[in-house]
Scaffold this motif. Structure first.
Motif, PDB file in Angstrom:
ATOM      1  N   PRO A  63     110.390  90.239  34.212  1.00 25.82           N
ATOM      2  CA  PRO A  63     109.928  89.958  32.842  1.00 25.82           C
ATOM      3  C   PRO A  63     108.944  88.794  32.830  1.00 25.82           C
ATOM      4  N   ARG A  64     107.963  88.875  31.921  1.00 23.80           N
ATOM      5  CA  ARG A  64     107.009  87.777  31.773  1.00 23.80           C
ATOM      6  C   ARG A  64     107.747  86.576  31.214  1.00 23.80           C
ATOM      7  N   ARG A  65     107.464  85.423  31.824  1.00 24.42           N
ATOM      8  CA  ARG A  65     108.152  84.202  31.398  1.00 24.42           C
ATOM      9  C   ARG A  65     107.145  83.159  30.931  1.00 24.42           C
ATOM     10  N   SER A  66     107.603  82.290  30.059  1.00 23.56           N
ATOM     11  CA  SER A  66     106.759  81.187  29.591  1.00 23.56           C
ATOM     12  C   SER A  66     106.574  80.198  30.745  1.00 23.56           C
ATOM     13  N   PRO A  67     105.596  79.268  30.621  1.00 17.17           N
ATOM     14  CA  PRO A  67     105.436  78.251  31.670  1.00 17.17           C
ATOM     15  C   PRO A  67     106.715  77.450  31.928  1.00 17.17           C
ATOM     16  N   GLN A  68     107.622  77.454  30.931  1.00 14.45           N
ATOM     17  CA  GLN A  68     108.882  76.713  31.085  1.00 14.45           C
ATOM     18  C   GLN A  68     109.988  77.605  31.677  1.00 14.45           C
ATOM     19  N   GLY A  69     109.645  78.869  31.979  1.00 14.49           N
ATOM     20  CA  GLY A  69     110.593  79.753  32.650  1.00 14.49           C
ATOM     21  C   GLY A  69     111.456  80.610  31.739  1.00 14.49           C
ATOM     22  N   VAL A  70     111.168  80.627  30.435  1.00 16.57           N
ATOM     23  CA  VAL A  70     111.967  81.436  29.501  1.00 16.57           C
ATOM     24  C   VAL A  70     111.330  82.825  29.371  1.00 16.57           C
ATOM     25  N   PRO A  71     112.106  83.901  29.501  1.00 16.84           N
ATOM     26  CA  PRO A  71     111.513  85.241  29.341  1.00 16.84           C
ATOM     27  C   PRO A  71     110.941  85.398  27.927  1.00 16.84           C
ATOM     28  N   TYR A  72     109.730  85.973  27.830  1.00 22.78           N
ATOM     29  CA  TYR A  72     109.126  86.145  26.501  1.00 22.78           C
ATOM     30  C   TYR A  72     109.941  87.091  25.621  1.00 22.78           C
ATOM     31  N   SER A  73     110.777  87.927  26.254  1.00 20.54           N
ATOM     32  CA  SER A  73     111.648  88.805  25.453  1.00 20.54           C
ATOM     33  C   SER A  73     112.621  87.985  24.600  1.00 20.54           C
ATOM     34  N   ASP A  74     112.844  86.719  24.998  1.00 18.68           N
ATOM     35  CA  ASP A  74     113.741  85.832  24.237  1.00 18.68           C
ATOM     36  C   ASP A  74     112.984  84.930  23.267  1.00 18.68           C
ATOM     37  N   LEU A  75     111.673  85.040  23.236  1.00 17.54           N
ATOM     38  CA  LEU A  75     110.858  84.141  22.406  1.00 17.54           C
ATOM     39  C   LEU A  75     110.004  84.942  21.431  1.00 17.54           C
ATOM     40  N   PRO A  76     109.821  84.431  20.199  1.00 13.45           N
ATOM     41  CA  PRO A  76     108.855  85.085  19.309  1.00 13.45           C
ATOM     42  C   PRO A  76     107.454  84.941  19.912  1.00 13.45           C
ATOM     43  N   HIS A  77     106.712  86.024  20.003  1.00 15.56           N
ATOM     44  CA  HIS A  77     105.398  85.941  20.652  1.00 15.56           C
ATOM     45  C   HIS A  77     104.493  87.076  20.195  1.00 15.56           C
ATOM     46  N   ILE A  78     103.207  86.895  20.422  1.00 16.11           N
ATOM     47  CA  ILE A  78     102.243  87.986  20.313  1.00 16.11           C
ATOM     48  C   ILE A  78     101.548  88.080  21.677  1.00 16.11           C
ATOM     49  N   VAL A  79     100.927  89.224  21.948  1.00 13.84           N
ATOM     50  CA  VAL A  79     100.164  89.402  23.187  1.00 13.84           C
ATOM     51  C   VAL A  79      98.702  89.512  22.782  1.00 13.84           C
ATOM     52  N   ASN A  80      97.868  88.623  23.320  1.00 13.71           N
ATOM     53  CA  ASN A  80      96.459  88.615  22.883  1.00 13.71           C
ATOM     54  C   ASN A  80      95.645  89.690  23.588  1.00 13.71           C
ATOM     55  N   ALA A  81      94.355  89.752  23.264  1.00 14.00           N
ATOM     56  CA  ALA A  81      93.484  90.813  23.782  1.00 14.00           C
ATOM     57  C   ALA A  81      93.318  90.748  25.295  1.00 14.00           C
ATOM     58  N   ASP A  82      93.622  89.606  25.906  1.00 14.19           N
ATOM     59  CA  ASP A  82      93.547  89.471  27.365  1.00 14.19           C
ATOM     60  C   ASP A  82      94.894  89.749  28.028  1.00 14.19           C
ATOM     61  N   GLY A  83      95.885  90.161  27.224  1.00 19.54           N
ATOM     62  CA  GLY A  83      97.201  90.466  27.786  1.00 19.54           C
ATOM     63  C   GLY A  83      98.072  89.241  28.005  1.00 19.54           C
TER      64      GLY A  83
END
Length: 306
Positions: A8-28
């Motif tokens: 899973p994609r993780r934030s720079p702090q190591g938290v999976p983005y599936s656990d964080l509110p997020h959007i995916v920008n045009a560059d992915g």
């Protein structure tokens, strides 16, 4: 969608983005988001654009105040900032910040199509806000700018320094210049200490290439200001050493907008919303009053009655 079995994609702090509110920008790239939603029907949408090297977390107090007035507030950490993906505080084109802001605004507008939209921007976030509103001048009910970056400080923008920056950008774009001096952010020592202790802030030096993108944004704003017609409120401290107050004065004087206001805080530092308590309180009052006064009277009633 990620490949089956992919990590899973993780934030720079190591938290999976599936656990964080997020959007995916045009560059992915995944951008961490925050939302402050009022209990009842919102009267307007407010997007907050944070400044260089920081993140949207420190805007919680401001967002809570707006939420109490039935406004739906949202923000994200810009690419390369806070809990978002991307090279730390570096960007190949300033336009990416504007494009991502419009993407997030469009997403929220699609969920609340009848609500007016406001932008609040601080520092570099002020530059992002100005250029975002310039791309869609009819889309915004108003823009509030707190110590916005509109002009480069004269000391950092002498012809020789600009020439050297361009030369270095060509040769070694990753070379770092000075970092943001936190002591100039606020006259409140506790706020400076909180900024220094916040691991989501970027505490390193600014790259020459990033400085060039800020210069390009400033040049673009100078071209846009003579045609700005949307309503705006400018708040700036006259002791701001990070974003030159002359930029705000120039924008106020040269914009043809018929609905514009500037309030100057004597002795105020850069992060006015985190300056001395009485200044921070005044900034929140100015901001909330101005936004609520600029909400078209009929929007929410019409939306409910139709």
């Amino acid at each position: 969608m990620p490949e089956p079995g992919a990590a899973p994609r993780r934030s720079p702090q190591g938290v999976p983005y599936s656990d964080l509110p997020h959007i995916v920008n045009a560059d992915g790239l995944h951008l961490f988001c925050r939302y402050w939603e009022p209990a009842g029907q919102p009267r307007a949408l407010v997007f907050i654009a944070h400044g260089a090297g920081e993140h949207c977390g420190p805007y919680d107090e401001m967002a809570q105040k707006l939420k109490e007035l039935s406004l739906l507030v949202f923000a994200h950490d810009h690419v390369g900032h806070g809990q978002s993906e991307g090279d730390r505080m570096n960007i190949k084109d300033f336009q990416i910040y504007i494009r991502d802001s419009l993407q997030h605004i469009d997403l929220m507008k699609s969920r609340h199509p009848d609500l007016p939209v406001f932008i609040v921007g601080h520092s570099m976030g002020g530059a992002i806000s100005i250029l975002t509103a310039c791309e869609r001048p009819g889309d915004f009910a108003g823009v509030v700018l707190i110590a916005p970056l509109v002009q480069m400080n004269p000391e950092s923008a002498t012809p020789f320094k600009v020439f050297m920056a361009k030369l270095l950008n060509h040769m070694v774009p990753s070379l770092t210049m000075g970092s943001i001096e936190s002591k100039w952010l606020s006259r409140d020592k506790r706020q400076v200490e909180a900024y220094d202790a916040d691991e989501l802030n970027y505490h390193g030096g600014m790259r020459v290439s990033f400085g060039m993108q800020l210069m390009a944004a400033v040049e673009r704003m100078e071209r846009e200001i003579p045609s700005i017609s949307w309503p705006f409120l400018l708040l700036h401290g006259d002791a701001d050493k990070l974003c030159d107050i002359r930029g705000s004065r120039m924008m106020h004087d040269n914009s043809p907008s018929t609905d514009k206001k500037i309030k100057i805080y004597e002795g105020g530092y850069h992060a006015l919303h985190h300056d001395l308590p009485e200044v921070a309180e005044s900034v929140l009052k100015e901001l909330t009053t101005w936004i609520t006064e600029h909400i078209p009277a009929t929007t929410s009633q019409e939306a409910q009655g139709s």
